[in-house]
Write a protein that holds these residues in place. Sequence first.
Motif, PDB file in Angstrom:
ATOM      1  N   ASN A 105      11.217  17.665 -10.548  1.00  0.00           N
ATOM      2  CA  ASN A 105      11.782  17.403  -9.221  1.00  0.00           C
ATOM      3  C   ASN A 105      12.398  16.007  -9.190  1.00  0.00           C
ATOM      4  O   ASN A 105      11.765  15.041  -8.767  1.00  0.00           O
ATOM      5  N   ILE A 106      13.651  15.910  -9.613  1.00  0.00           N
ATOM      6  CA  ILE A 106      14.331  14.622  -9.662  1.00  0.00           C
ATOM      7  C   ILE A 106      14.564  14.048  -8.256  1.00  0.00           C
ATOM      8  O   ILE A 106      14.426  12.827  -8.054  1.00  0.00           O
ATOM      9  N   PRO A 107      14.915  14.859  -7.248  1.00  0.00           N
ATOM     10  CA  PRO A 107      15.029  14.286  -5.903  1.00  0.00           C
ATOM     11  C   PRO A 107      13.730  13.643  -5.412  1.00  0.00           C
ATOM     12  O   PRO A 107      13.760  12.605  -4.745  1.00  0.00           O
ATOM     13  N   LEU A 108      12.584  14.251  -5.732  1.00  0.00           N
ATOM     14  CA  LEU A 108      11.302  13.655  -5.358  1.00  0.00           C
ATOM     15  C   LEU A 108      11.115  12.312  -6.049  1.00  0.00           C
ATOM     16  O   LEU A 108      10.664  11.339  -5.433  1.00  0.00           O
ATOM     17  N   ALA A 109      11.481  12.256  -7.322  1.00  0.00           N
ATOM     18  CA  ALA A 109      11.381  10.989  -8.049  1.00  0.00           C
ATOM     19  C   ALA A 109      12.313   9.945  -7.440  1.00  0.00           C
ATOM     20  O   ALA A 109      11.952   8.769  -7.316  1.00  0.00           O
ATOM     21  N   GLY A 110      13.519  10.370  -7.050  1.00  0.00           N
ATOM     22  CA  GLY A 110      14.453   9.443  -6.424  1.00  0.00           C
ATOM     23  C   GLY A 110      13.922   8.894  -5.118  1.00  0.00           C
ATOM     24  O   GLY A 110      14.058   7.696  -4.820  1.00  0.00           O
ATOM     25  N   LEU A 111      13.302   9.754  -4.317  1.00  0.00           N
ATOM     26  CA  LEU A 111      12.670   9.292  -3.083  1.00  0.00           C
ATOM     27  C   LEU A 111      11.591   8.265  -3.391  1.00  0.00           C
ATOM     28  O   LEU A 111      11.465   7.237  -2.704  1.00  0.00           O
ATOM     29  N   GLY A 112      10.827   8.525  -4.449  1.00  0.00           N
ATOM     30  CA  GLY A 112       9.781   7.590  -4.844  1.00  0.00           C
ATOM     31  C   GLY A 112      10.331   6.230  -5.220  1.00  0.00           C
ATOM     32  O   GLY A 112       9.749   5.192  -4.880  1.00  0.00           O
ATOM     33  N   VAL A 113      11.462   6.214  -5.931  1.00  0.00           N
ATOM     34  CA  VAL A 113      12.071   4.936  -6.307  1.00  0.00           C
ATOM     35  C   VAL A 113      12.498   4.156  -5.070  1.00  0.00           C
ATOM     36  O   VAL A 113      12.276   2.937  -4.969  1.00  0.00           O
ATOM     37  N   PHE A 114      13.103   4.838  -4.100  1.00  0.00           N
ATOM     38  CA  PHE A 114      13.507   4.145  -2.875  1.00  0.00           C
ATOM     39  C   PHE A 114      12.298   3.627  -2.097  1.00  0.00           C
ATOM     40  O   PHE A 114      12.335   2.546  -1.501  1.00  0.00           O
ATOM     41  N   MET A 142      17.338   7.591 -16.074  1.00  0.00           N
ATOM     42  CA  MET A 142      17.492   6.234 -16.592  1.00  0.00           C
ATOM     43  C   MET A 142      17.959   5.287 -15.496  1.00  0.00           C
ATOM     44  O   MET A 142      17.503   4.143 -15.402  1.00  0.00           O
ATOM     45  N   THR A 143      18.860   5.762 -14.656  1.00  0.00           N
ATOM     46  CA  THR A 143      19.363   4.924 -13.571  1.00  0.00           C
ATOM     47  C   THR A 143      18.255   4.573 -12.592  1.00  0.00           C
ATOM     48  O   THR A 143      18.144   3.421 -12.132  1.00  0.00           O
ATOM     49  N   MET A 144      17.417   5.549 -12.263  1.00  0.00           N
ATOM     50  CA  MET A 144      16.301   5.266 -11.359  1.00  0.00           C
ATOM     51  C   MET A 144      15.312   4.303 -11.987  1.00  0.00           C
ATOM     52  O   MET A 144      14.799   3.391 -11.316  1.00  0.00           O
ATOM     53  N   ASN A 145      15.046   4.476 -13.263  1.00  0.00           N
ATOM     54  CA  ASN A 145      14.160   3.518 -13.938  1.00  0.00           C
ATOM     55  C   ASN A 145      14.799   2.136 -14.017  1.00  0.00           C
ATOM     56  O   ASN A 145      14.098   1.126 -14.070  1.00  0.00           O
ATOM     57  N   MET A 153       0.837  -1.198   0.000  1.00  0.00           N
ATOM     58  CA  MET A 153       0.000   0.000   0.000  1.00  0.00           C
ATOM     59  C   MET A 153       0.873   1.250   0.000  1.00  0.00           C
ATOM     60  O   MET A 153       0.581   2.245  -0.676  1.00  0.00           O
ATOM     61  N   PHE A 154       1.981   1.224   0.764  1.00  0.00           N
ATOM     62  CA  PHE A 154       2.883   2.379   0.820  1.00  0.00           C
ATOM     63  C   PHE A 154       3.541   2.652  -0.526  1.00  0.00           C
ATOM     64  O   PHE A 154       4.005   3.766  -0.789  1.00  0.00           O
ATOM     65  N   MET A 155       3.564   1.657  -1.401  1.00  0.00           N
ATOM     66  CA  MET A 155       4.110   1.872  -2.743  1.00  0.00           C
ATOM     67  C   MET A 155       3.308   2.905  -3.514  1.00  0.00           C
ATOM     68  O   MET A 155       3.829   3.511  -4.460  1.00  0.00           O
ATOM     69  N   GLN A 156       2.042   3.125  -3.144  1.00  0.00           N
ATOM     70  CA  GLN A 156       1.269   4.194  -3.791  1.00  0.00           C
ATOM     71  C   GLN A 156       1.966   5.538  -3.621  1.00  0.00           C
ATOM     72  O   GLN A 156       1.983   6.371  -4.532  1.00  0.00           O
ATOM     73  N   ALA A 157       2.538   5.762  -2.430  1.00  0.00           N
ATOM     74  CA  ALA A 157       3.301   6.997  -2.209  1.00  0.00           C
ATOM     75  C   ALA A 157       4.512   7.045  -3.122  1.00  0.00           C
ATOM     76  O   ALA A 157       4.865   8.104  -3.679  1.00  0.00           O
ATOM     77  N   GLY A 158       5.161   5.900  -3.302  1.00  0.00           N
ATOM     78  CA  GLY A 158       6.311   5.846  -4.194  1.00  0.00           C
ATOM     79  C   GLY A 158       5.944   6.154  -5.628  1.00  0.00           C
ATOM     80  O   GLY A 158       6.628   6.934  -6.310  1.00  0.00           O
ATOM     81  N   PHE A 159       4.864   5.538  -6.105  1.00  0.00           N
ATOM     82  CA  PHE A 159       4.414   5.829  -7.472  1.00  0.00           C
ATOM     83  C   PHE A 159       4.073   7.311  -7.632  1.00  0.00           C
ATOM     84  O   PHE A 159       4.403   7.936  -8.646  1.00  0.00           O
ATOM     85  N   GLY A 160       3.398   7.881  -6.630  1.00  0.00           N
ATOM     86  CA  GLY A 160       3.042   9.291  -6.701  1.00  0.00           C
ATOM     87  C   GLY A 160       4.270  10.173  -6.805  1.00  0.00           C
ATOM     88  O   GLY A 160       4.324  11.118  -7.615  1.00  0.00           O
ATOM     89  N   CYS A 161       5.297   9.895  -5.996  1.00  0.00           N
ATOM     90  CA  CYS A 161       6.522  10.697  -6.018  1.00  0.00           C
ATOM     91  C   CYS A 161       7.268  10.553  -7.343  1.00  0.00           C
ATOM     92  O   CYS A 161       7.752  11.538  -7.907  1.00  0.00           O
ATOM     93  N   PHE A 178       8.895  13.132 -12.224  1.00  0.00           N
ATOM     94  CA  PHE A 178       9.284  12.997 -13.626  1.00  0.00           C
ATOM     95  C   PHE A 178       8.448  13.864 -14.567  1.00  0.00           C
ATOM     96  O   PHE A 178       8.699  13.873 -15.772  1.00  0.00           O
ATOM     97  N   THR A 179       7.435  14.540 -14.050  1.00  0.00           N
ATOM     98  CA  THR A 179       6.603  15.409 -14.884  1.00  0.00           C
ATOM     99  C   THR A 179       6.721  16.854 -14.408  1.00  0.00           C
ATOM    100  O   THR A 179       7.493  17.166 -13.510  1.00  0.00           O
ATOM    101  N   ARG A 180       5.943  17.745 -15.006  1.00  0.00           N
ATOM    102  CA  ARG A 180       6.109  19.167 -14.720  1.00  0.00           C
ATOM    103  C   ARG A 180       5.315  19.617 -13.500  1.00  0.00           C
ATOM    104  O   ARG A 180       4.319  18.994 -13.117  1.00  0.00           O
ATOM    105  N   ALA A 181       5.794  20.698 -12.900  1.00  0.00           N
ATOM    106  CA  ALA A 181       5.231  21.178 -11.634  1.00  0.00           C
ATOM    107  C   ALA A 181       3.753  21.527 -11.762  1.00  0.00           C
ATOM    108  O   ALA A 181       2.994  21.378 -10.803  1.00  0.00           O
ATOM    109  N   LYS A 182       3.328  21.963 -12.933  1.00  0.00           N
ATOM    110  CA  LYS A 182       1.964  22.451 -13.099  1.00  0.00           C
ATOM    111  C   LYS A 182       0.906  21.338 -13.078  1.00  0.00           C
ATOM    112  O   LYS A 182      -0.286  21.616 -13.069  1.00  0.00           O
ATOM    113  N   SER A 183       1.365  20.071 -13.073  1.00  0.00           N
ATOM    114  CA  SER A 183       0.411  18.953 -13.017  1.00  0.00           C
ATOM    115  C   SER A 183       0.747  17.969 -11.903  1.00  0.00           C
ATOM    116  O   SER A 183       0.221  16.850 -11.889  1.00  0.00           O
ATOM    117  N   ALA A 184       1.581  18.369 -10.963  1.00  0.00           N
ATOM    118  CA  ALA A 184       2.002  17.455  -9.892  1.00  0.00           C
ATOM    119  C   ALA A 184       0.829  17.048  -8.994  1.00  0.00           C
ATOM    120  O   ALA A 184       0.719  15.889  -8.577  1.00  0.00           O
TER     121      ALA A 184
END
Length: 451
Positions: free
Chosen positions: A240-249, A303-306, A55-63, A68-74
Amino acid sequence: MLSRLSMKAVPWPGVIAAAAFALLAPTSAIAGDVEFLTQSNANVLWTLIAAILVMFMQAGFGCVEAGFTRAKSAGNIMMKNFLDFSVGSVVFFVFGFTLMFGADVSGLFGSSGFGLSGVAESDLMWTYAFWFFQSVFAATAATIVSGGMAERTKFSSYVIVSIVITGLIYPVSGHWAWGSLWLGEAGAGWLEKLGFCDFAGSSVVHSVGGWVALAGAMVLGPRIGKYTAEGESRAIMGHNIPLAGLGVFILWFGWFGFNPGSTTTADDTIGMIAMNTSLAAAAGVLGSMALSWLRYGKPDISMTMNGALAGLVGITAGCATVGPVSSLCIGLIAGLLVVLSIEFVDKGLRIDDPVGAVSVHGVCGAWGTIACGLFNSDGGLFFGGGFGQLGVQLLGAGTFFVWAFGAGFVLMSAVKAVTGLRVSKDEELKGLDIAEHGSESYSGFQLFSNE
């Protein structure tokens, strides 16, 4: 010492009878009952812990998707993740669980247990835990789709998409491979009767989400400004690449519920499954990092995170049936595949997939499924098993592609025709946070552009 009140409250006849039974009953029978009860409770506890991790993976997917997308649609990304989990839980309870795990009908779908009805009282506690574990898998399949359709999908239309994925597309094909998990042979689907191997869902969950995302991205078309008039791809960087990185972890962390939890049993195999899971993810990181470094001159962060996610998706099918060295091979190949696939989808097919969902989940999910036919310690081609298991795995991977992509394409086309699937050009340029939800994710810091 018991008080007089508690002395009166104790059902002494029952206590005396139980004591007499304990004295007369064979010691081995008592020990067996205690062992059974302990193991049953441990199974429920482990399954619930694993489900909570997933269930917590939902937070990861969201991050990941927001980063990986633009701020105006986060904010819109986060809304879709909340929607997927919530609508997925309700729909999967009402009828999705039945289609997936009910009594089998010709190997195609289940037909009993609507709303968990008809469950024997002695099985209720386990069934509740099992339903919860499976419901978070259903939500995961839907959430994968939101990333591939990011930044240009109408939220009202996406509600319909989410309902159909969690209530029909995912459960029906899930029955083919996992139908026996609740009722045993009475619920077995046609693929598992052939010996199809997908322990935790490389195809059942991930490829289904990835192939539906492919259909959605094709029907939607690319984001404004993604391709030039000549058809050349233009990079639209995530905000926000750091946010995406947090999501991957977070996803990596949650995967230790996804894969080991699929035993639904607290036994000594979960350590091996966890090891295989982490080794494959690490190998995926190294593979994608090395290949992107060679191709682009620098090790690419996204690419590394993916690559980590690709390794995790790849090992999900065989995490309980392959050895650690095989896990490294599967993860490494997945890390290489995801780089090549993202390039091909973007520049070759000219399909705009903002987060790489098609490549990470669709392509690497198919790879992980096929890899079982190669690397399974018992029956894999590389371990003396011949081509039998590989043939079944190829059939299964192809079947899931045809079903998920075909059903997804019909679904997206129907929604597009009836309600419209894509927001207007002005709404897309403004950003979906304001256009669809009337608020900004970063109030006071929002940047607007014309592309």
